[in-house]
Design an enzyme around this catalytic site. Structure first.
Site, mmCIF file in Angstrom:
data_model
loop_
_atom_site.group_PDB
_atom_site.id
_atom_site.type_symbol
_atom_site.label_atom_id
_atom_site.label_comp_id
_atom_site.label_asym_id
_atom_site.label_seq_id
_atom_site.Cartn_x
_atom_site.Cartn_y
_atom_site.Cartn_z
ATOM 1 C CG HIS A 80 -1.830 1.172 1.301
ATOM 2 N ND1 HIS A 80 -2.378 1.603 2.489
ATOM 3 C CD2 HIS A 80 -2.267 2.057 0.363
ATOM 4 C CE1 HIS A 80 -3.122 2.672 2.277
ATOM 5 N NE2 HIS A 80 -3.060 2.976 0.991
ATOM 6 C CG HIS A 99 0.227 6.320 -0.383
ATOM 7 N ND1 HIS A 99 -0.474 7.445 -0.038
ATOM 8 C CD2 HIS A 99 -0.656 5.282 -0.277
ATOM 9 C CE1 HIS A 99 -1.709 7.131 0.283
ATOM 10 N NE2 HIS A 99 -1.849 5.811 0.144
ATOM 11 C CG HIS A 147 -4.553 4.036 -3.479
ATOM 12 N ND1 HIS A 147 -5.725 4.688 -3.166
ATOM 13 C CD2 HIS A 147 -3.759 4.134 -2.389
ATOM 14 C CE1 HIS A 147 -5.643 5.174 -1.942
ATOM 15 N NE2 HIS A 147 -4.464 4.852 -1.441
ATOM 16 C CG ASN A 193 -7.072 3.291 0.969
ATOM 17 O OD1 ASN A 193 -6.268 3.509 1.885
ATOM 18 N ND2 ASN A 193 -8.202 3.955 0.873
ATOM 19 C CB ILE A 215 -7.983 8.669 1.291
ATOM 20 C CG1 ILE A 215 -8.253 8.630 2.799
ATOM 21 C CG2 ILE A 215 -8.249 7.323 0.659
ATOM 22 C CD1 ILE A 215 -8.201 9.948 3.470
#
Length: 891
Positions: free
Chosen positions: A563, A568, A755, A759, A891
């Site tokens: 993740h 990110h 993602h 997530n 997010i």
């Protein structure tokens, strides 16, 4: 999927050279400067206000002789004598809601605008003034009707301004904006009407600060001059109003000034390779000169002003933070005087039924020890009915005991929150790639005897070569060093695991063995332990604890590697380079722009609260303070950009093989693999959209190679943003249309679908902590362990003493609840604020996934107590929905 008739203002039917977005410097030209606007038209034009906006050649000729003296003037002087007006249409985006202070300041600005404190604009030409050798400028013009339109409630408000220029002005190359108001405003775009070349569009999408906050003018260019303002030089502090996109290493996670225990190594460089992040520019700490001083909550972290959350997103995120604070406060008070552990499953269920109630049984004790004002007590009690009550996670919605079943435990490996770790066994017994001097023998302790009874009468060899029976394993390549006594450690130890899963004839999975390993501590130390499915009550509790350890370690790998690192952190260098090297009018910037929304802001917040020293990840996950070093180790050893696309990743893990006869060019060895099945739908849609878009602008390979902005963006992403891996041979080249399509498809896939899959199921699956504990506080005892007797006498109590405490659970649940929440202003895959770029018909994907989830033959997503797999359904409502694919890592 559909393309608009015109992409970014560029006519699709035009056959002009495509490099219209190339930089145009301020210099005298003999030909009109090319922009992404309509071709030059010599016919006289009239603006909407009726003012002649272009001068015909006949009119210019009549002015070449002075009517008084008859002397012939230079063409430049003659053109300068002819004045005409052009108009600017300025679009400003309003906030949805304003607080009292903002409303008051807005009224003051409206009054100030009447007395001369205006928003002032000035046009700058691409031509030089021969007298000053500086770019020509128009007169200053103010936005009209600001005070009159100040009460307008519309989301977008359009203002106008008029400039006076002469016939020799040339083409507009820039526009300056000075905000003399007290309040900043969001400038969405400026369009200049009245030039013979046609409308000139400045896509601003930027905040314009007031003079008191940011002295000077904001300049918006149609060429590379704008980019120079966005690049930093790696030095200096940053103000929140700045717009500087600069690279830096991860040197702001620790807080050595507060405590030496909070010192953390720098990530990025030869010693610990890691991607680069956006520089915040804070001054070095006193303790560690290589570390930036950390910005503590509630102070904001710096990100370029245009990357910060917009109003709706900010309020949604702030509400989640408030909820998290309250969820942390009450357990903190309770934990001071009460036992930390849950007593039984009923106490966990109470978090969803009653919330964190301050029950009468211990309320008086808490407030006797921690006296609080009555108003606060009443607020906390009242809040327990709403903010302090947790929503029931989706994993409990169809069958509250489903998580205990082995088939559900295995199903989540391909349809849960971390479906990207499962790999095919290449050798049996499996072989570790860990250092044998530190972690012991590389060969697994697993033997045929451990699993033979679970293979439906087949031998291990038959399973390995059979077409329908395949053993899968989550390889033991992730190491967790856990020095703290409350996190699964009798001494400083590392724990790794192998989870062996069998694919049955029905296409479902079942676990057949779990191997837990510790580094050897002497010749008689048992460093490897194999646990198999239970045969009696004792082995059942051991098996449940073993599955909990697998889930705990998998949660750490999911959060810190798959993740955080792969979506990110590894995307941030590409985003920074795009803002630094691609002009706003470049078609590839336009394509990527929706997929970069909010990522720099959410990553900055993560560095402040989640992955920082003593942050949520360190406190709540098994890896503890070594979590980011583990993430860096994965980056160094296994991250490869060329394998981050979905097809390449599936092939790398042995879950698929290339097959050109199949719809997506590969054959899945697990036919009912929900993440891969739905992911390939989205991958193909993204790839098709990107190819259609790219081929519209790049009609031959030479245009790829000669596009300096594009090449500089890709080069900087690698050589600066991923500097520690820049010499790797696996980086894709960027020479052809196919190269560009592949690179862009991978980036968009990671930012959107990958993602989303990793997530938005965090709370629906992990919100029930026994299903997916983020850490374990005790190892599984064996007969020689002093704790074995207490385990045998009360296995349930031992089980909950190994699980996270009430305080750890409540904090973790509140955080993943926030991370799983869609904001009301979310933009989903296939949607665009600017639909003229390109859009996709997500309804087709929605319908196909819905059809699959209702197919009883797909047992991994349909059946009694089985959750449908919706994490890759493109659309979603706001909130925690366990579905929806936003365009970006938001997010």
């Amino acid at each position: 999927m559909a393309l608009a008739k015109e992409l970014m203002g560029y006519p699709l039917t035009s056959k002009r050279p495509l490099l219209v977005w190339s930089a145009s410097h301020f210099k005298k030209r003999t030909q009109p400067t090319q922009f992404s606007i309509k071709p030059f038209d010599r016919r006289p034009r009239t603006s909407k206000s009726g003012v002649v906006a272009a001068i015909s050649e006949d009119l210019v000729k009549t002015l070449r002789f002075n009517t008084t003296t008859g002397d012939r003037k230079s063409e430049e002087e003659e053109k300068a004598a002819v004045k005409f007006k052009v108009r600017a249409v300025v679009t400003v985006r309003n906030k949805n809601k304003e607080d009292f202070k903002e409303t008051l300041v807005k009224h003051l600005d409206a009054f100030g605008d009447k007395i001369g404190r205006n928003v002032v604009l000035e046009l700058v030409s691409t031509e030089l003034d021969p007298k000053t050798n500086m770019p020509k400028k128009s007169n200053a013009a103010v936005l009209k009707d600001w005070s009159k339109k100040s009460k307008t409630k519309a989301e977008r408000v359009h203002y106008t301004a008029e400039f006076t220029v002469d016939a020799a002005f040339g083409s507009p190359g820039a526009i300056t904006v000075m905000n003399k108001h007290q309040k900043e405003f969001f400038l969405e775009s400026i369009t200049i009407e009245g030039f013979a070349l046609g409308p000139v569009h400045f896509p601003c999408n930027s905040w314009v600060q007031s003079q008191k906050d940011h002295p000077g003018k904001r300049i918006f260019f149609t060429n590379q001059r704008e980019l120079k303002n966005l690049r930093g030089d790696g030095s200096g502090a940053r103000k929140l109003s700045d717009r500087i996109y600069d690279f830096d290493v991860y040197n702001d996670l620790g807080n050595p000034d507060k405590s030496s225990e909070l010192s953390r190594p720098k990530l990025g460089g030869k010693e610990i390779p890691y991607p680069r992040r956006c520089r915040t520019g804070h001054h070095p700490t006193d303790t560690d000169k290589e570390a930036e001083s950390r910005v503590e909550k509630p102070l904001p972290m710096y990100v370029p002003r245009d990357e910060q959350f917009e109003e709706t997103k900010q309020k949604t995120f702030a509400a989640g933070r408030l909820k998290a604070v309250l969820h942390h406060l009450v357990p903190s008070l309770k934990a001071r005087i009460l036992a930390e552990d849950f007593a039984d499953f009923g106490e966990i269920d109470g978090l969803y039924k009653e919330g964190l109630l301050l029950k009468l049984g211990f309320q008086d004790e808490i407030f006797d020890k921690f006296p609080l004002p009555k108003a606060i007590v009443n607020t906390l009690q009242e809040s327990s009915k709403g903010l302090l009550k947790y929503d029931t996670p989706k994993i409990l919605s169809k069958d509250k005991n489903a998580w205990l079943r082995d088939d559900e435990f295995a199903r989540q490996a391909i349809a849960g929150i971390n479906p990207v770790n499962i790999e095919r066994v290449r050798t049996f017994p499996p072989v570790s790639n860990l250092d044998p001097e530190i972690y012991g023998a590389q060969h697994s302790a697993l033997t045929s005897d451990h699993i033979i009874g679970h293979l439906d009468g087949l031998s291990v060899q038959q399973v390995r070569v059979g077409r329908e029976q395949i053993v899968y394993v989550e390889l033991p390549r992730h190491i967790f060093t856990v020095p703290r006594p409350n996190q699964c450690a009798r001494r400083t130890q590392s724990l790794c695991y192998s989870n062996h899963i069998l694919l049955t004839r029905l296409g479902t999975l079942k676990p057949v063995a779990i191997e837990l390993s510790l580094p050897p501590h002497g010749p008689n130390h048992r460093s490897k332990r194999v646990v198999t499915p239970p045969v009696d009550a004792t082995s059942n509790w051991v098996w449940q604890l073993a599955k909990a350890h697998v889930s705990s370690n998998d949660a750490g790998v999911h959060q810190l590697v798959n993740h955080w690192l792969r979506t990110h952190a590894c995307l941030e260098p590409f985003i920074l380079a795009a803002h630094r090297q691609l002009s706003a009018m470049h078609p590839i910037f336009k394509l990527l722009d929706p997929h970069m929304r909010y990522t720099l802001e959410i990553n900055a917040l993560a560095r402040q609260s989640l992955i920082s020293a003593d942050g949520v990840i360190e406190e709540g996950f098994t890896a503890g303070s070594y979590g980011m070093e583990m993430s860096a180790a994965a980056y160094k050893s296994s991250w490869r950009f060329d394998k981050e696309g979905l097809p390449a990743d599936l092939i790398r893990r042995g879950i698929a093989v290339p097959d050109p006869t199949q719809p997506h060019g590969l054959k899945l060895l697990i036919e009912d693999y929900p993440y891969a099945n739905d992911g390939l739908l989205l991958w193909s849609a993204i790839q098709t959209w990107v190819r259609t878009y790219v081929e519209r602008y790049y009609t031959n390979p030479n245009l790829i190679k000669s596009d300096s902005e594009l090449q500089t963006w890709y080069s900087e992403s690698i050589n600066v943003g991923h500097a520690d891996l820049r010499d790797a041979e696996w980086w894709p080249e960027l020479n052809t249309v196919d190269d560009l399509v592949s690179i862009l498809t991978t980036l968009i896939w990671l930012a959107s679908a990958q993602h989303a899959a990793l997530n938005f199921g965090q709370y629906p699956y992990g919100g029930y902590v026994p299903n997916r504990p983020p850490l374990m506080r005790r190892l599984i005892p064996d007969e020689s362990d002093p704790l074995y007797a207490s385990f045998i006498s009360d296995p349930e109590r031992f089980y909950f003493s190994a699980m996270p405490s009430l305080l750890q659970t409540s904090k973790f649940m509140a955080v993943v609840d926030t991370l799983s929440t869609h904001s009301p202003d979310e933009e989903y895959i296939g949607e665009r604020q600017q639909p003229s770029i390109w859009t996709g018909d997500a309804d087709v994907v929605d319908a196909e996934i819905e059809k699959r989830n209702s197919d009883p033959d797909r047992r991994n997503r349909c059946g009694a107590g089985v959750l449908p797999y919706e994490l890759l359904v493109p659309s979603s409502e706001p909130g925690v929905t366990c579905r929806g694919v936003p365009n970006s890592v938001s997010i």
